[in-house]
Write a protein that holds these residues in place. Sequence first.
Motif, PDB file in Angstrom:
ATOM      1  N   LEU A  73       0.809  -1.209   0.000  1.00  0.00           N
ATOM      2  CA  LEU A  73       0.000   0.000   0.000  1.00  0.00           C
ATOM      3  C   LEU A  73       0.843   1.261   0.000  1.00  0.00           C
ATOM      4  CD1 LEU A  73      -2.892  -0.909   2.467  1.00  0.00           C
ATOM      5  CD2 LEU A  73      -3.096  -0.485   0.011  1.00  0.00           C
ATOM      6  N   SER A  74       0.380   2.238  -0.742  1.00  0.00           N
ATOM      7  CA  SER A  74       0.974   3.567  -0.764  1.00  0.00           C
ATOM      8  C   SER A  74      -0.114   4.589  -0.454  1.00  0.00           C
ATOM      9  CB  SER A  74       1.578   3.861  -2.147  1.00  0.00           C
ATOM     10  OG  SER A  74       2.585   2.927  -2.468  1.00  0.00           O
ATOM     11  N   PRO A  75       0.260   5.810  -0.065  1.00  0.00           N
ATOM     12  CA  PRO A  75      -0.753   6.830   0.208  1.00  0.00           C
ATOM     13  C   PRO A  75      -1.695   7.019  -0.979  1.00  0.00           C
ATOM     14  CG  PRO A  75       1.380   7.561   0.994  1.00  0.00           C
ATOM     15  CD  PRO A  75       1.621   6.288   0.236  1.00  0.00           C
ATOM     16  N   GLY A  76      -2.989   7.076  -0.661  1.00  0.00           N
ATOM     17  CA  GLY A  76      -3.987   7.296  -1.695  1.00  0.00           C
ATOM     18  C   GLY A  76      -4.547   6.040  -2.327  1.00  0.00           C
ATOM     19  N   ASP A  77      -4.037   4.858  -1.959  1.00  0.00           N
ATOM     20  CA  ASP A  77      -4.526   3.606  -2.526  1.00  0.00           C
ATOM     21  C   ASP A  77      -5.890   3.234  -1.950  1.00  0.00           C
ATOM     22  OD1 ASP A  77      -2.206   3.408  -3.946  1.00  0.00           O
ATOM     23  OD2 ASP A  77      -1.343   1.785  -2.747  1.00  0.00           O
ATOM     24  N   ALA A  78      -6.578   2.354  -2.661  1.00  0.00           N
ATOM     25  CA  ALA A  78      -7.838   1.776  -2.178  1.00  0.00           C
ATOM     26  C   ALA A  78      -7.659   0.274  -2.051  1.00  0.00           C
ATOM     27  CB  ALA A  78      -8.975   2.085  -3.136  1.00  0.00           C
ATOM     28  N   VAL A  79      -8.129  -0.286  -0.932  1.00  0.00           N
ATOM     29  CA  VAL A  79      -7.994  -1.723  -0.701  1.00  0.00           C
ATOM     30  C   VAL A  79      -9.332  -2.306  -0.271  1.00  0.00           C
ATOM     31  CG1 VAL A  79      -7.177  -1.321   1.675  1.00  0.00           C
ATOM     32  CG2 VAL A  79      -6.762  -3.529   0.574  1.00  0.00           C
ATOM     33  N   LEU A  80      -9.673  -3.438  -0.857  1.00  0.00           N
ATOM     34  CA  LEU A  80     -10.873  -4.190  -0.502  1.00  0.00           C
ATOM     35  C   LEU A  80     -10.462  -5.428   0.280  1.00  0.00           C
ATOM     36  CD1 LEU A  80     -13.915  -5.145  -0.907  1.00  0.00           C
ATOM     37  CD2 LEU A  80     -13.081  -6.270  -2.991  1.00  0.00           C
ATOM     38  N   VAL A  81     -11.200  -5.736   1.357  1.00  0.00           N
ATOM     39  CA  VAL A  81     -10.986  -6.977   2.103  1.00  0.00           C
ATOM     40  C   VAL A  81     -12.293  -7.759   2.082  1.00  0.00           C
ATOM     41  CG1 VAL A  81     -10.279  -8.031   4.274  1.00  0.00           C
ATOM     42  CG2 VAL A  81      -9.322  -5.809   3.600  1.00  0.00           C
ATOM     43  N   LYS A  82     -12.244  -8.973   1.508  1.00  0.00           N
ATOM     44  CA  LYS A  82     -13.477  -9.752   1.384  1.00  0.00           C
ATOM     45  C   LYS A  82     -13.148 -11.236   1.384  1.00  0.00           C
ATOM     46  CE  LYS A  82     -17.876  -9.872  -1.112  1.00  0.00           C
ATOM     47  NZ  LYS A  82     -18.649  -9.622   0.117  1.00  0.00           N
ATOM     48  N   ALA A  83     -14.002 -12.025   2.060  1.00  0.00           N
ATOM     49  CA  ALA A  83     -13.792 -13.475   2.158  1.00  0.00           C
ATOM     50  C   ALA A  83     -15.001 -14.103   2.821  1.00  0.00           C
ATOM     51  CB  ALA A  83     -12.551 -13.792   2.986  1.00  0.00           C
ATOM     52  N   SER A  84     -15.086 -15.426   2.747  1.00  0.00           N
ATOM     53  CA  SER A  84     -16.082 -16.146   3.528  1.00  0.00           C
ATOM     54  C   SER A  84     -15.740 -16.060   5.005  1.00  0.00           C
ATOM     55  CB  SER A  84     -16.144 -17.614   3.082  1.00  0.00           C
ATOM     56  OG  SER A  84     -16.812 -17.724   1.843  1.00  0.00           O
ATOM     57  N   ARG A  85     -16.737 -16.259   5.864  1.00  0.00           N
ATOM     58  CA  ARG A  85     -16.570 -16.062   7.299  1.00  0.00           C
ATOM     59  C   ARG A  85     -15.449 -16.896   7.893  1.00  0.00           C
ATOM     60  NH1 ARG A  85     -16.306 -12.915   9.391  1.00  0.00           N
ATOM     61  NH2 ARG A  85     -16.662 -13.646  11.494  1.00  0.00           N
ATOM     62  N   ALA A  86     -15.225 -18.101   7.385  1.00  0.00           N
ATOM     63  CA  ALA A  86     -14.230 -18.990   7.982  1.00  0.00           C
ATOM     64  C   ALA A  86     -12.831 -18.384   7.974  1.00  0.00           C
ATOM     65  CB  ALA A  86     -14.221 -20.325   7.247  1.00  0.00           C
ATOM     66  N   LEU A  87     -12.561 -17.467   7.075  1.00  0.00           N
ATOM     67  CA  LEU A  87     -11.232 -16.851   6.988  1.00  0.00           C
ATOM     68  C   LEU A  87     -10.998 -15.802   8.070  1.00  0.00           C
ATOM     69  CD1 LEU A  87      -9.081 -17.569   4.769  1.00  0.00           C
ATOM     70  CD2 LEU A  87     -11.398 -18.314   4.256  1.00  0.00           C
ATOM     71  N   ALA A  88     -12.060 -15.262   8.644  1.00  0.00           N
ATOM     72  CA  ALA A  88     -11.964 -14.270   9.726  1.00  0.00           C
ATOM     73  C   ALA A  88     -11.044 -13.109   9.350  1.00  0.00           C
ATOM     74  CB  ALA A  88     -11.493 -14.933  11.024  1.00  0.00           C
ATOM     75  N   LEU A  89     -11.317 -12.483   8.223  1.00  0.00           N
ATOM     76  CA  LEU A  89     -10.492 -11.362   7.758  1.00  0.00           C
ATOM     77  C   LEU A  89     -11.017 -10.004   8.210  1.00  0.00           C
ATOM     78  CD1 LEU A  89      -9.493 -12.311   4.076  1.00  0.00           C
ATOM     79  CD2 LEU A  89      -8.416 -12.938   6.248  1.00  0.00           C
ATOM     80  N   GLU A  90     -12.033  -9.994   9.078  1.00  0.00           N
ATOM     81  CA  GLU A  90     -12.645  -8.714   9.438  1.00  0.00           C
ATOM     82  C   GLU A  90     -11.694  -7.757  10.145  1.00  0.00           C
ATOM     83  OE1 GLU A  90     -13.625 -11.755  12.645  1.00  0.00           O
ATOM     84  OE2 GLU A  90     -13.748 -11.691  10.455  1.00  0.00           O
ATOM     85  N   GLY A  91     -10.607  -8.275  10.716  1.00  0.00           N
ATOM     86  CA  GLY A  91      -9.648  -7.399  11.393  1.00  0.00           C
ATOM     87  C   GLY A  91      -8.584  -6.819  10.486  1.00  0.00           C
ATOM     88  N   VAL A  92      -8.530  -7.252   9.233  1.00  0.00           N
ATOM     89  CA  VAL A  92      -7.466  -6.795   8.327  1.00  0.00           C
ATOM     90  C   VAL A  92      -7.602  -5.309   8.020  1.00  0.00           C
ATOM     91  CG1 VAL A  92      -6.495  -7.026   6.016  1.00  0.00           C
ATOM     92  CG2 VAL A  92      -7.092  -9.077   7.331  1.00  0.00           C
ATOM     93  N   ALA A  93      -8.776  -4.868   7.586  1.00  0.00           N
ATOM     94  CA  ALA A  93      -8.960  -3.456   7.231  1.00  0.00           C
ATOM     95  C   ALA A  93      -8.708  -2.527   8.416  1.00  0.00           C
ATOM     96  CB  ALA A  93     -10.347  -3.226   6.646  1.00  0.00           C
ATOM     97  N   PRO A  94      -9.249  -2.815   9.629  1.00  0.00           N
ATOM     98  CA  PRO A  94      -8.916  -1.952  10.762  1.00  0.00           C
ATOM     99  C   PRO A  94      -7.420  -1.914  11.073  1.00  0.00           C
ATOM    100  CG  PRO A  94     -10.852  -3.260  11.255  1.00  0.00           C
ATOM    101  CD  PRO A  94     -10.298  -3.793   9.969  1.00  0.00           C
ATOM    102  N   ALA A  95      -6.743  -3.050  10.913  1.00  0.00           N
ATOM    103  CA  ALA A  95      -5.295  -3.067  11.163  1.00  0.00           C
ATOM    104  C   ALA A  95      -4.566  -2.161  10.177  1.00  0.00           C
ATOM    105  CB  ALA A  95      -4.768  -4.498  11.062  1.00  0.00           C
ATOM    106  N   LEU A  96      -5.002  -2.176   8.926  1.00  0.00           N
ATOM    107  CA  LEU A  96      -4.382  -1.303   7.932  1.00  0.00           C
ATOM    108  C   LEU A  96      -4.709   0.162   8.212  1.00  0.00           C
ATOM    109  CD1 LEU A  96      -5.138  -3.392   4.714  1.00  0.00           C
ATOM    110  CD2 LEU A  96      -2.981  -3.280   5.984  1.00  0.00           C
ATOM    111  N   ALA A  97      -5.938   0.427   8.631  1.00  0.00           N
ATOM    112  CA  ALA A  97      -6.351   1.807   8.911  1.00  0.00           C
ATOM    113  C   ALA A  97      -5.625   2.383  10.116  1.00  0.00           C
ATOM    114  CB  ALA A  97      -7.855   1.862   9.121  1.00  0.00           C
ATOM    115  N   ASN A  98      -5.256   1.521  11.055  1.00  0.00           N
ATOM    116  CA  ASN A  98      -4.607   1.986  12.284  1.00  0.00           C
ATOM    117  C   ASN A  98      -3.095   1.966  12.192  1.00  0.00           C
ATOM    118  OD1 ASN A  98      -7.063   2.390  13.574  1.00  0.00           O
ATOM    119  ND2 ASN A  98      -7.171   0.264  14.273  1.00  0.00           N
ATOM    120  N   ALA A  99      -2.560   1.629  11.031  1.00  0.00           N
ATOM    121  CA  ALA A  99      -1.102   1.570  10.875  1.00  0.00           C
ATOM    122  C   ALA A  99      -0.510   2.972  10.986  1.00  0.00           C
ATOM    123  CB  ALA A  99      -0.750   0.959   9.522  1.00  0.00           C
ATOM    124  N   HIS A 100       0.641   3.043  11.602  1.00  0.00           N
ATOM    125  CA  HIS A 100       1.341   4.335  11.736  1.00  0.00           C
ATOM    126  C   HIS A 100       2.750   4.205  11.175  1.00  0.00           C
ATOM    127  CE1 HIS A 100      -1.847   6.074  14.162  1.00  0.00           C
ATOM    128  NE2 HIS A 100      -1.877   4.974  14.894  1.00  0.00           N
TER     129      HIS A 100
END
Length: 408
Positions: free
Chosen positions: A381-408
Amino acid sequence: MIPLPLDELRGLGDLDGEGEATGLTIDSRTAGPGDLFVAVRGGRAFVADARKRGAATLVPDDEHAALAAIGRALRSRSEARVVGITGSTGKTSTKDILAALCAAVTRTVATRASENAELGVPLTLGRLEPDTELCIVELGMRGFGQIAELCAIARPDVAVITAIGPVHLELVGSIEGVARSKAELVAALPEGGIAVVPRSAELEPHLRSDVDVRRVGEVDVELSEDGARIAFADELIHFPLRSRHQAQNALTALTAYEALGLPLERLQEGADRVELSRWRGEELALPGGGIAINDAYNANPTSMRAALEHLAGLGAERKLAVLGGMAELGEHAARYHRELGTLAAELGIEVVAVGELAREYGAPTWVPDAPAAVAAARERLSPGDAVLVKASRALALEGVAPALANAH
Protein backbone atom coordinates in the motif's frame (compact mmCIF):
# COMPACT_ATOMS: atom_id res chain seq x y z
CA MET A 1 -41.57 -8.77 24.86
CA ILE A 2 -45.20 -9.85 24.63
CA PRO A 3 -45.89 -11.46 28.03
CA LEU A 4 -45.61 -15.25 27.84
CA PRO A 5 -46.92 -17.50 30.65
CA LEU A 6 -44.10 -19.76 31.78
CA ASP A 7 -46.53 -22.59 32.43
CA GLU A 8 -46.92 -22.94 28.65
CA LEU A 9 -43.24 -23.90 28.41
CA ARG A 10 -43.31 -26.78 30.84
CA GLY A 11 -42.35 -29.95 29.05
CA LEU A 12 -39.61 -28.26 27.03
CA GLY A 13 -36.96 -29.02 29.64
CA ASP A 14 -35.91 -28.03 33.16
CA LEU A 15 -37.88 -24.83 33.81
CA ASP A 16 -37.30 -22.70 36.89
CA GLY A 17 -39.67 -19.78 37.32
CA GLU A 18 -43.28 -18.70 37.84
CA GLY A 19 -45.63 -16.19 36.28
CA GLU A 20 -44.86 -14.54 32.94
CA ALA A 21 -41.72 -13.85 30.97
CA THR A 22 -41.44 -10.40 29.42
CA GLY A 23 -37.97 -10.83 27.91
CA LEU A 24 -36.04 -13.60 26.15
CA THR A 25 -32.27 -14.10 26.13
CA ILE A 26 -29.61 -16.75 25.66
CA ASP A 27 -26.93 -14.54 27.27
CA SER A 28 -26.92 -14.66 31.06
CA ARG A 29 -25.10 -11.32 31.18
CA THR A 30 -28.19 -9.57 29.82
CA ALA A 31 -30.69 -11.50 31.95
CA GLY A 32 -32.74 -9.75 34.61
CA PRO A 33 -36.08 -9.81 36.42
CA GLY A 34 -38.91 -10.74 34.07
CA ASP A 35 -36.60 -12.37 31.54
CA LEU A 36 -36.44 -16.00 30.46
CA PHE A 37 -32.88 -17.26 30.04
CA VAL A 38 -32.69 -20.26 27.71
CA ALA A 39 -29.47 -22.20 28.19
CA VAL A 40 -28.14 -23.13 24.76
CA ARG A 41 -24.71 -24.31 23.69
CA GLY A 42 -22.54 -23.73 26.76
CA GLY A 43 -25.25 -21.82 28.58
CA ARG A 44 -25.87 -24.53 31.15
CA ALA A 45 -22.80 -23.29 33.00
CA PHE A 46 -24.46 -19.89 33.49
CA VAL A 47 -27.92 -20.92 34.69
CA ALA A 48 -27.11 -20.09 38.30
CA ASP A 49 -25.82 -16.67 37.27
CA ALA A 50 -29.06 -15.93 35.37
CA ARG A 51 -31.13 -16.98 38.40
CA LYS A 52 -29.09 -14.69 40.64
CA ARG A 53 -29.95 -11.86 38.29
CA GLY A 54 -33.65 -12.56 38.81
CA ALA A 55 -34.43 -14.35 35.55
CA ALA A 56 -36.46 -17.47 35.01
CA THR A 57 -34.39 -20.22 33.38
CA LEU A 58 -34.98 -23.04 30.94
CA VAL A 59 -32.49 -25.82 30.31
CA PRO A 60 -34.09 -27.33 27.20
CA ASP A 61 -34.16 -30.98 26.25
CA ASP A 62 -33.75 -29.88 22.62
CA GLU A 63 -32.37 -26.36 22.13
CA HIS A 64 -33.76 -25.67 18.67
CA ALA A 65 -37.15 -27.26 19.36
CA ALA A 66 -37.57 -25.29 22.58
CA LEU A 67 -36.71 -21.95 21.01
CA ALA A 68 -38.95 -22.75 18.05
CA ALA A 69 -41.85 -23.44 20.41
CA ILE A 70 -41.22 -20.15 22.22
CA GLY A 71 -41.02 -18.30 18.92
CA ARG A 72 -44.29 -19.81 17.69
CA ALA A 73 -46.02 -18.93 20.94
CA LEU A 74 -44.92 -15.30 20.69
CA ARG A 75 -45.81 -15.05 17.01
CA SER A 76 -49.31 -16.35 17.72
CA ARG A 77 -49.82 -13.53 20.25
CA SER A 78 -48.72 -10.73 17.91
CA GLU A 79 -50.83 -8.77 15.44
CA ALA A 80 -47.74 -7.42 13.71
CA ARG A 81 -47.23 -8.06 10.02
CA VAL A 82 -44.13 -10.16 9.43
CA VAL A 83 -41.71 -9.67 6.54
CA GLY A 84 -39.33 -12.54 5.85
CA ILE A 85 -36.12 -11.71 3.97
CA THR A 86 -33.75 -14.17 2.34
CA GLY A 87 -31.51 -14.26 -0.73
CA SER A 88 -28.16 -15.36 -2.05
CA THR A 89 -26.64 -11.93 -1.47
CA GLY A 90 -27.67 -8.72 0.24
CA LYS A 91 -30.23 -10.06 2.69
CA THR A 92 -28.73 -8.44 5.80
CA SER A 93 -28.16 -5.09 4.10
CA THR A 94 -31.65 -5.15 2.59
CA LYS A 95 -33.04 -5.96 6.04
CA ASP A 96 -31.09 -3.05 7.54
CA ILE A 97 -32.35 -0.64 4.88
CA LEU A 98 -35.97 -1.79 5.07
CA ALA A 99 -35.90 -1.60 8.87
CA ALA A 100 -34.69 2.01 8.75
CA LEU A 101 -37.35 2.97 6.21
CA CYS A 102 -40.16 1.34 8.18
CA ALA A 103 -39.06 2.39 11.67
CA ALA A 104 -39.53 6.02 10.66
CA VAL A 105 -43.26 5.49 10.17
CA THR A 106 -44.38 2.39 12.10
CA ARG A 107 -43.40 0.48 15.25
CA THR A 108 -40.85 -1.97 13.89
CA VAL A 109 -38.74 -4.86 15.19
CA ALA A 110 -36.02 -6.32 12.98
CA THR A 111 -33.38 -9.03 13.14
CA ARG A 112 -30.17 -7.86 14.78
CA ALA A 113 -27.03 -8.23 12.65
CA SER A 114 -27.28 -11.68 11.00
CA GLU A 115 -29.19 -13.58 13.69
CA ASN A 116 -31.05 -15.45 10.98
CA ALA A 117 -31.12 -19.14 11.90
CA GLU A 118 -32.59 -21.51 14.50
CA LEU A 119 -31.57 -19.33 17.44
CA GLY A 120 -31.84 -15.89 15.87
CA VAL A 121 -35.37 -16.11 14.47
CA PRO A 122 -37.01 -16.94 17.84
CA LEU A 123 -34.86 -14.28 19.52
CA THR A 124 -36.13 -11.70 17.03
CA LEU A 125 -39.72 -12.70 17.81
CA GLY A 126 -38.75 -12.38 21.47
CA ARG A 127 -38.40 -8.65 20.96
CA LEU A 128 -42.01 -8.23 19.81
CA GLU A 129 -44.05 -5.93 22.05
CA PRO A 130 -47.86 -5.80 22.25
CA ASP A 131 -47.85 -2.62 20.14
CA THR A 132 -45.34 -3.78 17.50
CA GLU A 133 -46.81 -3.24 14.03
CA LEU A 134 -44.12 -4.74 11.82
CA CYS A 135 -41.51 -7.44 12.31
CA ILE A 136 -38.70 -7.91 9.76
CA VAL A 137 -37.08 -11.33 10.05
CA GLU A 138 -33.96 -12.35 8.16
CA LEU A 139 -33.92 -16.04 7.19
CA GLY A 140 -30.67 -17.89 6.49
CA MET A 141 -30.31 -21.12 4.54
CA ARG A 142 -27.81 -23.97 4.61
CA GLY A 143 -29.85 -26.50 2.66
CA PHE A 144 -33.29 -27.63 1.56
CA GLY A 145 -36.02 -27.33 4.17
CA GLN A 146 -34.35 -24.87 6.52
CA ILE A 147 -36.24 -21.78 5.34
CA ALA A 148 -39.49 -23.75 5.52
CA GLU A 149 -38.71 -24.65 9.14
CA LEU A 150 -37.95 -21.02 10.01
CA CYS A 151 -41.14 -19.87 8.26
CA ALA A 152 -43.15 -22.30 10.40
CA ILE A 153 -41.95 -20.21 13.36
CA ALA A 154 -42.18 -16.70 11.89
CA ARG A 155 -45.26 -17.18 9.64
CA PRO A 156 -44.43 -14.35 7.21
CA ASP A 157 -47.05 -12.22 5.48
CA VAL A 158 -44.55 -10.74 3.04
CA ALA A 159 -41.63 -12.51 1.37
CA VAL A 160 -38.55 -10.64 0.14
CA ILE A 161 -35.96 -12.52 -1.90
CA THR A 162 -33.00 -10.28 -2.68
CA ALA A 163 -31.12 -12.37 -5.26
CA ILE A 164 -30.62 -15.85 -6.66
CA GLY A 165 -27.02 -16.85 -7.28
CA PRO A 166 -24.28 -19.45 -6.70
CA VAL A 167 -24.22 -20.02 -2.93
CA HIS A 168 -24.29 -23.20 -0.80
CA LEU A 169 -23.80 -25.27 -3.94
CA GLU A 170 -22.26 -28.05 -1.86
CA LEU A 171 -25.67 -28.42 -0.24
CA VAL A 172 -28.17 -27.68 -3.01
CA GLY A 173 -26.21 -28.64 -6.11
CA SER A 174 -27.06 -25.86 -8.57
CA ILE A 175 -28.49 -22.37 -8.94
CA GLU A 176 -31.83 -24.04 -9.63
CA GLY A 177 -31.46 -25.69 -6.23
CA VAL A 178 -30.71 -22.31 -4.67
CA ALA A 179 -33.93 -20.92 -6.18
CA ARG A 180 -35.95 -23.88 -4.93
CA SER A 181 -34.64 -23.51 -1.40
CA LYS A 182 -35.15 -19.73 -1.30
CA ALA A 183 -38.66 -20.15 -2.73
CA GLU A 184 -39.67 -21.99 0.44
CA LEU A 185 -40.29 -18.47 1.75
CA VAL A 186 -42.85 -17.81 -1.00
CA ALA A 187 -44.45 -21.21 -0.39
CA ALA A 188 -45.00 -20.24 3.26
CA LEU A 189 -47.05 -17.14 2.47
CA PRO A 190 -50.78 -17.08 3.10
CA GLU A 191 -53.10 -16.71 0.13
CA GLY A 192 -53.02 -13.06 -0.91
CA GLY A 193 -49.55 -12.54 0.57
CA ILE A 194 -46.90 -10.39 -1.09
CA ALA A 195 -43.63 -11.56 -2.66
CA VAL A 196 -40.90 -9.08 -3.60
CA VAL A 197 -38.48 -10.95 -5.85
CA PRO A 198 -35.65 -10.40 -8.33
CA ARG A 199 -36.03 -11.08 -12.02
CA SER A 200 -34.75 -14.66 -12.07
CA ALA A 201 -35.51 -17.40 -14.57
CA GLU A 202 -34.64 -20.01 -11.94
CA LEU A 203 -37.11 -18.51 -9.44
CA GLU A 204 -40.09 -18.02 -11.76
CA PRO A 205 -41.33 -21.66 -11.66
CA HIS A 206 -41.64 -21.42 -7.88
CA LEU A 207 -43.82 -18.31 -7.72
CA ARG A 208 -47.54 -18.54 -6.95
CA SER A 209 -50.58 -17.21 -8.79
CA ASP A 210 -52.43 -16.49 -5.52
CA VAL A 211 -49.68 -14.16 -4.28
CA ASP A 212 -49.07 -10.51 -5.23
CA VAL A 213 -45.63 -10.74 -6.91
CA ARG A 214 -43.57 -7.53 -7.15
CA ARG A 215 -40.49 -8.00 -9.38
CA VAL A 216 -37.48 -5.77 -8.77
CA GLY A 217 -35.63 -4.57 -11.85
CA GLU A 218 -32.24 -2.92 -12.21
CA VAL A 219 -31.66 0.10 -10.02
CA ASP A 220 -31.56 3.58 -11.56
CA VAL A 221 -28.98 5.32 -9.38
CA GLU A 222 -26.66 8.29 -9.29
CA LEU A 223 -23.58 7.55 -7.17
CA SER A 224 -21.39 10.27 -5.70
CA GLU A 225 -19.13 10.91 -2.72
CA ASP A 226 -22.11 11.81 -0.54
CA GLY A 227 -24.12 8.68 -1.34
CA ALA A 228 -26.68 7.24 -3.74
CA ARG A 229 -29.71 8.93 -5.28
CA ILE A 230 -32.16 6.26 -6.32
CA ALA A 231 -35.08 6.87 -8.66
CA PHE A 232 -38.27 5.53 -7.09
CA ALA A 233 -41.93 6.55 -7.22
CA ASP A 234 -41.14 9.63 -9.34
CA GLU A 235 -38.62 10.87 -6.76
CA LEU A 236 -34.89 10.69 -6.13
CA ILE A 237 -34.31 9.17 -2.68
CA HIS A 238 -30.89 9.82 -1.16
CA PHE A 239 -29.21 7.02 0.81
CA PRO A 240 -25.84 7.04 2.63
CA LEU A 241 -24.62 4.23 0.35
CA ARG A 242 -21.71 4.40 -2.07
CA SER A 243 -21.89 1.20 -4.14
CA ARG A 244 -24.19 0.09 -6.91
CA HIS A 245 -24.87 -3.29 -5.30
CA GLN A 246 -26.00 -1.63 -2.07
CA ALA A 247 -28.19 0.69 -4.12
CA GLN A 248 -29.76 -2.43 -5.66
CA ASN A 249 -30.48 -3.68 -2.15
CA ALA A 250 -32.06 -0.32 -1.38
CA LEU A 251 -34.34 -0.64 -4.41
CA THR A 252 -35.51 -4.03 -3.12
CA ALA A 253 -36.22 -2.46 0.28
CA LEU A 254 -38.08 0.44 -1.34
CA THR A 255 -40.22 -2.00 -3.29
CA ALA A 256 -41.08 -3.90 -0.10
CA TYR A 257 -41.87 -0.64 1.72
CA GLU A 258 -44.27 0.37 -1.05
CA ALA A 259 -45.85 -3.11 -1.04
CA LEU A 260 -46.54 -2.71 2.67
CA GLY A 261 -48.61 0.38 1.89
CA LEU A 262 -46.46 2.72 3.96
CA PRO A 263 -46.39 6.47 3.17
CA LEU A 264 -44.13 7.22 0.21
CA GLU A 265 -43.86 10.88 1.20
CA ARG A 266 -41.82 9.86 4.26
CA LEU A 267 -39.28 7.70 2.44
CA GLN A 268 -36.45 10.22 2.77
CA GLU A 269 -36.96 10.38 6.52
CA GLY A 270 -36.21 6.67 6.81
CA ALA A 271 -33.46 6.66 4.16
CA ASP A 272 -31.52 9.21 6.20
CA ARG A 273 -31.44 6.72 9.10
CA VAL A 274 -29.88 3.80 7.20
CA GLU A 275 -26.90 2.14 8.90
CA LEU A 276 -25.61 -1.17 7.58
CA SER A 277 -24.44 -4.00 9.81
CA ARG A 278 -20.70 -4.18 10.35
CA TRP A 279 -18.25 -5.64 7.84
CA ARG A 280 -20.54 -4.96 4.88
CA GLY A 281 -18.72 -2.39 2.84
CA GLU A 282 -17.52 -0.33 5.81
CA GLU A 283 -15.15 2.37 4.60
CA LEU A 284 -12.12 3.18 6.73
CA ALA A 285 -9.61 5.96 6.07
CA LEU A 286 -6.04 4.81 5.48
CA PRO A 287 -2.95 6.76 6.50
CA GLY A 288 -2.04 9.03 3.60
CA GLY A 289 -5.60 9.53 2.38
CA GLY A 290 -6.47 6.13 0.96
CA ILE A 291 -9.49 3.97 1.76
CA ALA A 292 -10.03 0.44 3.07
CA ILE A 293 -13.34 -1.30 2.36
CA ASN A 294 -14.13 -3.88 5.03
CA ASP A 295 -16.54 -6.26 3.29
CA ALA A 296 -15.28 -9.31 5.15
CA TYR A 297 -18.51 -10.67 6.62
CA ASN A 298 -18.99 -13.22 3.84
CA ALA A 299 -18.40 -13.86 0.15
CA ASN A 300 -19.81 -15.71 -2.83
CA PRO A 301 -19.21 -15.29 -6.57
CA THR A 302 -21.97 -12.71 -7.03
CA SER A 303 -21.05 -10.51 -4.08
CA MET A 304 -17.32 -10.82 -4.86
CA ARG A 305 -17.87 -9.65 -8.43
CA ALA A 306 -19.92 -6.68 -7.23
CA ALA A 307 -17.28 -5.71 -4.66
CA LEU A 308 -14.45 -5.90 -7.20
CA GLU A 309 -16.38 -3.79 -9.70
CA HIS A 310 -17.08 -1.22 -6.99
CA LEU A 311 -13.38 -1.11 -6.06
CA ALA A 312 -12.41 -0.67 -9.70
CA GLY A 313 -14.76 2.29 -10.00
CA LEU A 314 -13.20 4.26 -7.17
CA GLY A 315 -11.02 7.26 -7.92
CA ALA A 316 -7.85 5.80 -6.42
CA GLU A 317 -5.04 5.36 -8.92
CA ARG A 318 -4.05 1.96 -7.48
CA LYS A 319 -6.34 -0.76 -6.15
CA LEU A 320 -5.54 -3.78 -4.01
CA ALA A 321 -7.90 -6.61 -3.02
CA VAL A 322 -7.21 -8.90 -0.07
CA LEU A 323 -9.38 -11.87 -0.99
CA GLY A 324 -10.03 -15.03 0.97
CA GLY A 325 -11.71 -18.08 -0.47
CA MET A 326 -15.44 -18.54 -1.06
CA ALA A 327 -16.83 -21.53 0.82
CA GLU A 328 -19.53 -24.12 0.00
CA LEU A 329 -19.16 -24.01 -3.78
CA GLY A 330 -18.50 -27.72 -4.06
CA GLU A 331 -17.21 -29.01 -7.38
CA HIS A 332 -17.65 -25.53 -8.87
CA ALA A 333 -15.21 -23.86 -6.44
CA ALA A 334 -12.09 -23.83 -8.59
CA ARG A 335 -13.91 -22.41 -11.63
CA TYR A 336 -15.56 -19.57 -9.70
CA HIS A 337 -12.27 -18.60 -8.02
CA ARG A 338 -10.41 -18.62 -11.34
CA GLU A 339 -13.11 -16.49 -12.99
CA LEU A 340 -12.86 -13.86 -10.25
CA GLY A 341 -9.08 -13.89 -10.37
CA THR A 342 -9.32 -13.18 -14.10
CA LEU A 343 -11.86 -10.41 -13.49
CA ALA A 344 -9.60 -8.73 -10.92
CA ALA A 345 -6.72 -8.77 -13.41
CA GLU A 346 -8.92 -7.31 -16.16
CA LEU A 347 -10.00 -4.54 -13.78
CA GLY A 348 -6.41 -3.70 -12.92
CA ILE A 349 -6.71 -4.87 -9.31
CA GLU A 350 -3.75 -6.49 -7.56
CA VAL A 351 -4.82 -9.45 -5.42
CA VAL A 352 -3.44 -10.80 -2.16
CA ALA A 353 -4.97 -14.27 -1.90
CA VAL A 354 -5.60 -15.65 1.59
CA GLY A 355 -6.12 -19.31 2.55
CA GLU A 356 -6.12 -22.57 0.63
CA LEU A 357 -9.24 -21.98 -1.46
CA ALA A 358 -7.85 -18.64 -2.58
CA ARG A 359 -4.91 -20.27 -4.37
CA GLU A 360 -7.33 -20.71 -7.28
CA TYR A 361 -7.47 -16.95 -7.85
CA GLY A 362 -4.10 -17.43 -9.52
CA ALA A 363 -2.66 -14.32 -7.86
CA PRO A 364 1.14 -13.94 -7.63
CA THR A 365 0.83 -13.19 -3.91
CA TRP A 366 -0.60 -15.86 -1.60
CA VAL A 367 -0.60 -15.91 2.22
CA PRO A 368 -2.06 -18.44 4.67
CA ASP A 369 -4.01 -16.28 7.12
CA ALA A 370 -5.17 -12.88 8.32
CA PRO A 371 -1.94 -11.74 10.09
CA ALA A 372 0.07 -12.57 6.97
CA ALA A 373 -2.52 -10.73 4.87
CA VAL A 374 -2.04 -7.57 6.95
CA ALA A 375 1.72 -7.77 6.48
CA ALA A 376 1.44 -8.39 2.72
CA ALA A 377 -1.01 -5.53 2.24
CA ARG A 378 1.14 -3.11 4.23
CA GLU A 379 4.11 -3.90 2.00
CA ARG A 380 2.10 -2.97 -1.08
CA LEU A 381 0.00 0.00 0.00
CA SER A 382 0.97 3.57 -0.76
CA PRO A 383 -0.75 6.83 0.21
CA GLY A 384 -3.99 7.30 -1.69
CA ASP A 385 -4.53 3.61 -2.53
CA ALA A 386 -7.84 1.78 -2.18
CA VAL A 387 -7.99 -1.72 -0.70
CA LEU A 388 -10.87 -4.19 -0.50
CA VAL A 389 -10.99 -6.98 2.10
CA LYS A 390 -13.48 -9.75 1.38
CA ALA A 391 -13.79 -13.47 2.16
CA SER A 392 -16.08 -16.15 3.53
CA ARG A 393 -16.57 -16.06 7.30
CA ALA A 394 -14.23 -18.99 7.98
CA LEU A 395 -11.23 -16.85 6.99
CA ALA A 396 -11.96 -14.27 9.73
CA LEU A 397 -10.49 -11.36 7.76
CA GLU A 398 -12.65 -8.71 9.44
CA GLY A 399 -9.65 -7.40 11.39
CA VAL A 400 -7.47 -6.79 8.33
CA ALA A 401 -8.96 -3.46 7.23
CA PRO A 402 -8.92 -1.95 10.76
CA ALA A 403 -5.29 -3.07 11.16
CA LEU A 404 -4.38 -1.30 7.93
CA ALA A 405 -6.35 1.81 8.91
CA ASN A 406 -4.61 1.99 12.28
CA ALA A 407 -1.10 1.57 10.87
CA HIS A 408 1.34 4.34 11.74
